[in-house]
Design a protein around this motif. Sequence first.
Motif: not given
Lengths: 251, 357
Positions: A85-86, A99, A106, A109-111, A113-114, A117-119, A158, A162
């Motif tokens: 994924a990364r 989720f 969220e 966002e979580v995608a 972040v992971s 990226s910063s919050r 989502r 990424m």
Amino acid sequence: MPPSIQTTNTATLIVQDINKVFFGLRALENVSLRLQKGEILGLIGPNGSGKTTLINVITGLLPLTSGKIYINSTNLSSAKPYQIARAGIARTYQTIRLFKELTVKENIEVAAVSIGSSRKEARHQADAIIQEFGLEAWVHYLASALPYGLERRVEIARALAMKPLFLLLDEPAAGLNEEEAEELLHILELIPDNKKLGMLIVEHDMHLIMRLCDRLHVLNYGKTIGEGTPEQVRRIPAVVEAYLGSTARGD
Amino acid sequence: MKITTWLKNIFTEHSTLFILITPLIIIALVTDLLDDTLTERIVITMFINLILVLGLQLFMGNGGTLNFAHIGFMGIGAYASVIFSMTPQAKSIGLPDLYPIFNPIQLPFLMALLLGGLIAAFCAAIISFPLMRLSDAAAVITSFALLVIIHVVLVHWDNITAGPQTLFGVDRYTDLWMSVIWGIGFIILAYWFKESSIGLKLRASRDDRYAAATIGINMVIVRWVAFTLSAFMAGIAGGLWAHFITSFSPKAFYLTETFVILAMLVVGGPGGVSGAVVGTLIVSIVREGLRTIESAINIGQLLPSTLVGFAEVFLAIALIVILIFRPGGIMGGREIRWLKKRPLSQKNEDGTNTTIS
Ligand SMILES: Nc1ncnc2c1ncn2[C@@H]1O[C@H](COP(=O)(O)OP(=O)(O)OP(=O)(O)O)[C@@H](O)[C@H]1O
Ligand SMILES: [Mg+2]
């Protein structure tokens, strides 16, 4: 934005001689394909032909029996799902996997972040994607409270958060009504150019596939039975037979 | 400028913190004013339990895997902090078999407490890494095995503990406000963690580990960080408790306490910090009430035999009832906020399918 990957103009996903055996069942047999940035590749085939399995091995959820997977020269054949994924491969699922206890925002966002990226950056990136996908009214809803058609859209949003190089969609139009499918088509059409990525779509909706795809790859019983532009593929006898055959079986 | 926006956030965006902390401060103030030993004892115990429940929530609520080993890390924190806080004389009596190098070391209480927490976290970090890929039944069983292992080690490693005997001679450093400050500090930490990048990733992996992996989340690492932080909180709670109760044995860090803490979290709802706080408050109050009734019955000899374990049985029944009728706990995973924040229900905002309200 991961600079190393966004600046190259020639990102290619290379799948080379993949085999996947489930307890004696050969789900994929010597499958090879290439996916370039900016193009849309349709992956089609009758039920059980191995389309989902191919996406699962590319994204690392299932280990390969043999074969190789690369992005350019980076070997991902035995990488873990989060590493793949990364490295730039995003996907959606045939049966939607959101989720459920997170809000729509969220989920997106979580995608972001992971992949690093910063919050705070993630919040901005999510806002942009939410706007693009027309999800503003739903941001604070839990994913479990969404209507079906929107779940599909959030899942694609989502994946795009990424900033992937490649996006693999497993039957994105499944379960959508005609109107929703048309809307989706307009969204999908624009993704490869806007997001500078290569897109692979598994889909049973031939109308959507023919309008969207630059090239097609056809599987039957885990084997490649045809490749080429939609016009070329339509004229391959094995493909015609596989499709007529499966229709004749009452599919 | 910064302070005003920060203050504004406390009352709007983060009203949860304000709503949760205010009643706790009021409870503490009232207790302080009452100046009654028994009340103070109950309230301090409640705040220490709160820290334990918050720690458990941090891992279990956000990560979705049950953890029975939590109280084991409380025990590690208790013994570790005590070793660094006791006077050499007290140690030679209370911990006769202690490794000689530890005997002369005596640190200020806060340092000993922190060390206790860090040692608990360190142990957790080392032990837990290989366990973090497990989910469901396997995770529950291994965490239970971990509790047993920690317990056996505490009972038998008498160069560190007093063995199965009661360790005594610990100085009493934990007072009401000490427990309150740590309790409130950990509410803020747990709340911040849930909203942090890592907390968000953990919650995502709880909801769907495959989807989480394919968006780039390394679930093992994320869980591991949470487990370690959660053990740190348990370790601090253990240190605070040890320096409040002043004499204890490994028995204190086993099944009874595990059950109470789990019950508090499950009753309140493991999904959020509010659930941890509400569960701790309610269960503490109900438990003390039942204990009072129990002892009143026993003192008045209202029954032919003495009544024991009334509070525990009641708690167990409450737990079962909650799990059947409200599996998400009283709070159902939601955080308490001012009313207007966050519509989470099925009702639409954009007008589709909505009747006039
Ligand atoms: N995890 C698994 N274990 C065992 N067999 C599997 C597994 N996943 C898929 N298979 C088998 O592999 C074959 C290919 O399945 P796959 O799901 O890839 O087909 P598909 O082309 O996606 O079909 P559909 O159009 O129905 O989604 C099927 O025979 C299926 O039963
Ligand atoms: Mg499929």
